[in-house]
Design an enzyme around this catalytic site. Structure first.
Site, PDB file in Angstrom:
ATOM      1  N   ARG A 259     -25.115  80.307 -36.350  1.00 41.60           N
ATOM      2  CA  ARG A 259     -23.855  80.969 -36.017  1.00 41.60           C
ATOM      3  C   ARG A 259     -22.707  79.991 -35.873  1.00 41.60           C
ATOM      4  NH1 ARG A 259     -21.265  81.946 -31.380  1.00 41.60           N
ATOM      5  NH2 ARG A 259     -22.990  81.116 -30.146  1.00 41.60           N
TER       6      ARG A 259
ATOM      7  N   TYR B 252     -50.025  74.119 -27.794  1.00 46.75           N
ATOM      8  CA  TYR B 252     -48.983  73.096 -27.955  1.00 46.75           C
ATOM      9  C   TYR B 252     -48.956  72.567 -29.385  1.00 46.75           C
ATOM     10  CZ  TYR B 252     -46.203  68.912 -27.007  1.00 46.75           C
ATOM     11  OH  TYR B 252     -45.232  67.937 -27.027  1.00 46.75           O
TER      12      TYR B 252
END
Length: 366
Positions: free
Chosen positions: A118, A157
């Protein structure tokens, strides 16, 4: 040049930079570095593993803004650069709530990439050497795809970080987002939490308290340890000194390789401790060796680590000696943590549940 002209030039050069996970061990050092360079820093952290003590010295800087927020939820800000560090990184923390860990990697990446798309910001992903798993190639080069267990205790992870890298590259190819990926090898230094379960902090705390230094396995497994200031220099160079066409990934680590026994003996020597070394069974999926090939970092970033292990350990030991809370907390280093700390991190859980969890995952040689 007039004072006004200098001020205007500084305003033009000053960037608005978002650091997710900015109150953590590495994030706090990065925030300090960026502020020292004159930038405006937005430190975003939900304090799951971050520590407000790490950033208290920065709060007086008018260009530092602290935001308590979970990056798995959307966040809106106008920004020039993003460093995405938000994810539990020590085994004790990331295995406590594996679902939330993988959400931090995947949903967190989607949200920071959305901000970058954006605003047109460049976003750097702090990935990890854990993407290589238990490597069958030594030392590890960026082109190695890894040897990772997708269903193990560490997978939340390891695979979360691997998926995050995929997201970054897909946003770059499909949406034109400017991305950078680094793979961080074992890092140590001031602002580490004494109970985070990492091998350096565990050994130092055990040595200073006169407790046995716990090594898991034979102690012949190896790691490479870089001091935190070396890592921060590499991160900033990756962001500032490479063009939009260079995405990485780039290994950032110290190629000096040490066994767990060598590390333990070095810490005993530097602390003057009379502690003994004891051996325990090796946890599942614990890598047997880690060493980065940093040829690409030397070529593209003109970077290499400068701090020797002994010098960095001296600074880290001094940091732990200075910690006010160090003498106030009741450590149980067989668990690798304290109920006091865990209760603050995991509200709503019973002490018995926390203790059981910590017993299972404590002191993995990461």
């Amino acid at each position: 040049m007039t004072i006004f002209a200098v001020y205007k030039k500084l305003e033009i050069m000053r960037k608005r930079i978002l650091v997710t996970g900015g109150a953590g061990f590495i994030g706090s050092h990065l925030c300090e570095r960026l502020l020292n360079e004159g930038h405006e820093v937005f430190c975003l952290d939900n304090f799951f593993t971050g520590n407000k003590d790490n950033i208290i010295p920065l709060l007086k800087n008018p260009y530092f803004e602290l935001v308590r927020h979970d990056i798995t939820m959307p966040y809106f800000v106008e920004i020039d650069e993003i460093y995405n560090l938000a994810c539990p990184a020590s085994p004790i923390h990331y295995q406590y709530d594996p679902i939330q860990t993988i959400k931090a990697s995947i949903l967190g990446s989607i949200n920071v990439l959305g901000i970058a798309k954006r605003t047109g910001a460049t976003v750097l992903q702090a990935s990890t050497s854990e993407v290589y798993g238990d490597p069958q190639v030594h030392p590890q080069v960026e082109g190695y795809w890894g040897n990772v267990n997708p269903i193990g205790l560490r997978s939340c992870y390891d695979e979360g970080k691997r998926c995050a890298e995929t997201l970054f590259m897909d946003y770059h190819r499909r949406e034109g987002v400017k991305v950078k990926i680094i793979r961080i090898f074992n890092t140590y230094g001031p602002n580490m939490h004494p109970q985070d379960g990492r091998v350096v902090s565990n050994f130092i705390v055990q040595a200073l308290q006169g407790k046995d230094l716990t090594i898991y396995g034979t102690g012949r497994q190896t790691r490479s340890f870089q001091y935190v200031t070396d890592l921060i220099e590499g991160m900033v160079r990756m962001m500032e000194r490479t063009g939009d066409d260079f995405t990485g990934p780039v290994n950032l680590g110290n190629p000096g390789e040490f066994t767990m026994i060598e590390l333990a003996e070095k810490i005993l020597q530097l602390t003057g401790s009379k502690s003994k070394i004891v051996f325990m069974p090796l946890p599942s999926d614990d890598p047997t060796q880690r060493k980065p090939d940093i040829s690409l970092a030397k070529e593209k970033l003109d970077w290499k680590p400068l701090v020797a292990l002994e010098d960095g350990l001296r600074e880290t030991i001094a940091y732990f000696r200075r910690m006010d809370r160090f003498n106030r907390m009741d450590f149980d280093m067989n668990f690798g943590t304290t109920v006091l700390h865990v209760r603050s991190c995991f509200e709503g859980k019973t002490e018995e549940t926390v203790a059981d969890t910590v017993k299972r995952v404590a002191n993995i040689q990461s």
